[in-house]
Design a protein around this motif. Structure first.
Motif, PDB file in Angstrom:
ATOM      1  N   UNK A  29       0.832  -1.206   0.000  1.00  0.00           N
ATOM      2  CA  UNK A  29       0.000   0.000   0.000  1.00  0.00           C
ATOM      3  C   UNK A  29       0.862   1.250   0.000  1.00  0.00           C
ATOM      4  N   UNK A  30       0.428   2.293  -0.698  1.00  0.00           N
ATOM      5  CA  UNK A  30       1.173   3.561  -0.653  1.00  0.00           C
ATOM      6  C   UNK A  30       1.281   4.077   0.772  1.00  0.00           C
ATOM      7  N   UNK A  31       2.366   4.876   1.003  1.00  0.00           N
ATOM      8  CA  UNK A  31       3.340   5.365   0.031  1.00  0.00           C
ATOM      9  C   UNK A  31       4.312   4.248  -0.379  1.00  0.00           C
ATOM     10  N   UNK A  32       4.766   4.310  -1.600  1.00  0.00           N
ATOM     11  CA  UNK A  32       4.709   5.359  -2.618  1.00  0.00           C
ATOM     12  C   UNK A  32       3.522   5.111  -3.550  1.00  0.00           C
ATOM     13  N   UNK A  33       2.851   6.227  -3.986  1.00  0.00           N
ATOM     14  CA  UNK A  33       1.724   6.103  -4.897  1.00  0.00           C
ATOM     15  C   UNK A  33       2.227   5.828  -6.309  1.00  0.00           C
ATOM     16  N   UNK A  34       1.273   5.533  -7.213  1.00  0.00           N
ATOM     17  CA  UNK A  34       1.647   5.212  -8.587  1.00  0.00           C
ATOM     18  C   UNK A  34       2.454   6.318  -9.246  1.00  0.00           C
ATOM     19  N   UNK A  35       2.107   7.572  -8.963  1.00  0.00           N
ATOM     20  CA  UNK A  35       2.834   8.683  -9.574  1.00  0.00           C
ATOM     21  C   UNK A  35       4.097   9.065  -8.844  1.00  0.00           C
ATOM     22  N   UNK A  36       4.434   8.344  -7.774  1.00  0.00           N
ATOM     23  CA  UNK A  36       5.657   8.629  -7.027  1.00  0.00           C
ATOM     24  C   UNK A  36       5.429   9.458  -5.784  1.00  0.00           C
ATOM     25  N   UNK A  37       4.183   9.895  -5.504  1.00  0.00           N
ATOM     26  CA  UNK A  37       3.902  10.735  -4.340  1.00  0.00           C
ATOM     27  C   UNK A  37       4.062   9.932  -3.046  1.00  0.00           C
ATOM     28  N   UNK A  38       4.536  10.615  -2.012  1.00  0.00           N
ATOM     29  CA  UNK A  38       4.706   9.982  -0.705  1.00  0.00           C
ATOM     30  C   UNK A  38       4.013  10.764   0.410  1.00  0.00           C
ATOM     31  N   UNK A  39       3.512  11.965   0.107  1.00  0.00           N
ATOM     32  CA  UNK A  39       2.870  12.792   1.128  1.00  0.00           C
ATOM     33  C   UNK A  39       1.425  12.345   1.353  1.00  0.00           C
ATOM     34  N   UNK A  40       0.997  12.362   2.612  1.00  0.00           N
ATOM     35  CA  UNK A  40      -0.353  11.938   2.927  1.00  0.00           C
ATOM     36  C   UNK A  40      -1.404  12.849   2.296  1.00  0.00           C
ATOM     37  N   UNK A  41      -1.067  14.087   2.032  1.00  0.00           N
ATOM     38  CA  UNK A  41      -2.012  15.021   1.429  1.00  0.00           C
ATOM     39  C   UNK A  41      -2.338  14.655  -0.024  1.00  0.00           C
ATOM     40  N   UNK A  42      -1.538  13.758  -0.616  1.00  0.00           N
ATOM     41  CA  UNK A  42      -1.819  13.297  -1.972  1.00  0.00           C
ATOM     42  C   UNK A  42      -2.862  12.182  -1.905  1.00  0.00           C
ATOM     43  N   UNK A  43      -3.892  12.273  -2.748  1.00  0.00           N
ATOM     44  CA  UNK A  43      -4.981  11.308  -2.695  1.00  0.00           C
ATOM     45  C   UNK A  43      -4.499   9.889  -2.945  1.00  0.00           C
ATOM     46  N   UNK A  44      -3.456   9.731  -3.732  1.00  0.00           N
ATOM     47  CA  UNK A  44      -2.931   8.393  -3.988  1.00  0.00           C
ATOM     48  C   UNK A  44      -2.253   7.776  -2.784  1.00  0.00           C
ATOM     49  N   UNK A  45      -1.895   8.611  -1.809  1.00  0.00           N
ATOM     50  CA  UNK A  45      -1.246   8.119  -0.590  1.00  0.00           C
ATOM     51  C   UNK A  45      -2.270   8.072   0.544  1.00  0.00           C
ATOM     52  N   UNK A  46      -2.749   9.257   0.952  1.00  0.00           N
ATOM     53  CA  UNK A  46      -3.770   9.340   1.989  1.00  0.00           C
ATOM     54  C   UNK A  46      -3.452   8.520   3.227  1.00  0.00           C
ATOM     55  N   UNK A  47      -4.458   7.839   3.742  1.00  0.00           N
ATOM     56  CA  UNK A  47      -4.323   7.096   5.003  1.00  0.00           C
ATOM     57  C   UNK A  47      -4.046   5.619   4.783  1.00  0.00           C
ATOM     58  N   UNK A  48      -3.455   5.273   3.639  1.00  0.00           N
ATOM     59  CA  UNK A  48      -3.150   3.869   3.379  1.00  0.00           C
ATOM     60  C   UNK A  48      -2.333   3.250   4.520  1.00  0.00           C
ATOM     61  N   UNK A  49      -1.249   3.896   4.895  1.00  0.00           N
ATOM     62  CA  UNK A  49      -0.342   3.320   5.888  1.00  0.00           C
ATOM     63  C   UNK A  49      -1.039   3.136   7.238  1.00  0.00           C
TER      64      UNK A  49
END
Length: 361
Positions: free
Chosen positions: A32-52
């Motif tokens: 699960x992200x991080x890292x998101x598909x686009x490379x984002x690691x910040x929680x504010x990015x929708x691809x990362x969010x509260x996955x962790x």
């Protein structure tokens, strides 16, 4: 032409081997992200969010399986995986938690309405996927939950918890309401299950302490005391129904129940023959009860003294009882008490008919 086709087949690259989830999102340690598909690691990015937070768990809940919020593909090219753009791939998968009372994920507001965040428990606002704020107890349900839940914040009185104030995260937010002696399956209704007395006090088929609501069993405690002696009966006396000393609730949130005070309300057995019983919580004694006050040696029994001495013959009435009772201690004498109830000595032959509010002749 056949040669060209053969050469084409021979030169075509082999299909790529199935990839691990962490090859595209997350990492080798976690899919699960991080890292998101686009490379984002910040929680504010929708691809990362509260996955962790969900995948790792917290001090309030155990880890959430990926299939609670996604349909987990069997292969990388399974329909609905790489061929479906975000956020259409977000949905309630094969798990059970998210689907209880769930609404579709709101991609615009980045919020979800699901069981595990209080959709059926009167919780707070829907959590924002990219928010950095922690939720705490009141983030999913009131603290305490709203009615018909009792207005009591001491969860451990009724629910299973780990040692100390910490929650047992293997039992919390698992789709089931665990009580301290029984388990009631959550059917996603907004109301509570029917009252399960032994879920909070007592055990097995006996709703009376021990143990009390704190799990204690010492009879020297007022919350335990002589409950068993009364509810189970003795060799000399019939079992006393709970309603003889308490207003027994029909529902767990009935007035007078779980209000922090144990209400002692005497029933008809103790009021027979114009007795006016009283309870003194300071000394843990009752007085003027028909079942203990017949000019015996113990007219104000101590609730927390459970050694058998206060239930012996002669403690509730003298042997023989005082006038106008005849001065004869042969209880089964012809023409007096039923020989099926008492015998010579005197001996109680049928405790179910002794101290039951009836005089058997």
């Amino acid at each position: 032409m056949w040669i060209a086709l053969l050469l084409s087949a021979c030169l075509r690259p082999e299909p790529a081997a199935p990839q691990g989830c962490g090859d595209c999102h997350g990492s080798a340690a976690s899919p699960a992200p991080p890292t998101a598909l686009g490379g984002a690691t910040e929680r504010s990015d929708r691809g990362v969010g509260a996955h962790a937070v969900h995948l790792a768990g917290s001090d309030l809940a155990g880890p959430v399986a990926c299939n609670e919020c996604h349909v987990v593909p069997a292969t990388v090219d399974a329909p609905g995986h790489v061929d479906t753009p975000w956020p259409a791939e977000v949905g309630w998968g094969e798990g059970v938690l998210a689907k209880v009372g769930a609404e579709p994920f709101d991609a615009s507001a980045q919020t979800c309405v699901v069981y595990c965040h209080g959709a059926t428990l009167g919780g707070g606002p829907s959590p924002v996927w990219t928010s950095e704020e922690g939720l705490g107890c009141a983030g999913c349900h009131g603290f305490p939950p709203a009615a018909p839940h009792p207005d009591s914040p001491t969860c451990g009185d009724c629910h299973v918890t780990a040692a100390g104030p910490a929650l047992d995260t293997t039992l919390h937010i698992d789709g089931t309401v665990q009580l301290s002696g029984g388990t009631v399956t959550d059917t996603s209704d907004t109301g509570l299950p029917p009252v399960n007395c032994v879920g909070c006090h007592g055990a097995d088929d006996n709703p009376a302490p021990p143990p009390d609501t704190q799990g204690r069993s010492a009879t020297t405690l007022r919350s335990v005391g002589a409950h068993d002696t009364h509810v189970l009966g003795t060799a000399n006396a019939a079992a006393v129904p709970c309603a003889e000393c308490h207003a027994v609730p029909v529902a767990v949130d009935d007035a007078g129940h779980l209000n922090g005070t144990v209400e002692v309300v005497f029933g008809p057995l103790s009021r027979r023959a114009n007795h006016v019983p009283t309870w003194d919580p300071g000394t843990a004694t009752c007085a003027e009860t028909a079942c203990h006050a017949r000019n015996g040696t113990v007219e104000t029994p101590v609730w927390t003294q459970v050694d058998g001495t206060q239930a012996a013959c002669g403690t509730c009435h003298t042997i023989p009882p005082g006038s106008p009772h005849p001065a004869n201690n042969d209880c089964s004498r012809s023409g007096c008490h039923d020989s099926g109830v008492v015998g010579p000595g005197p001996t109680i032959l049928d405790p179910s008919r002794h101290v039951d509010g009836n005089v058997d002749f």
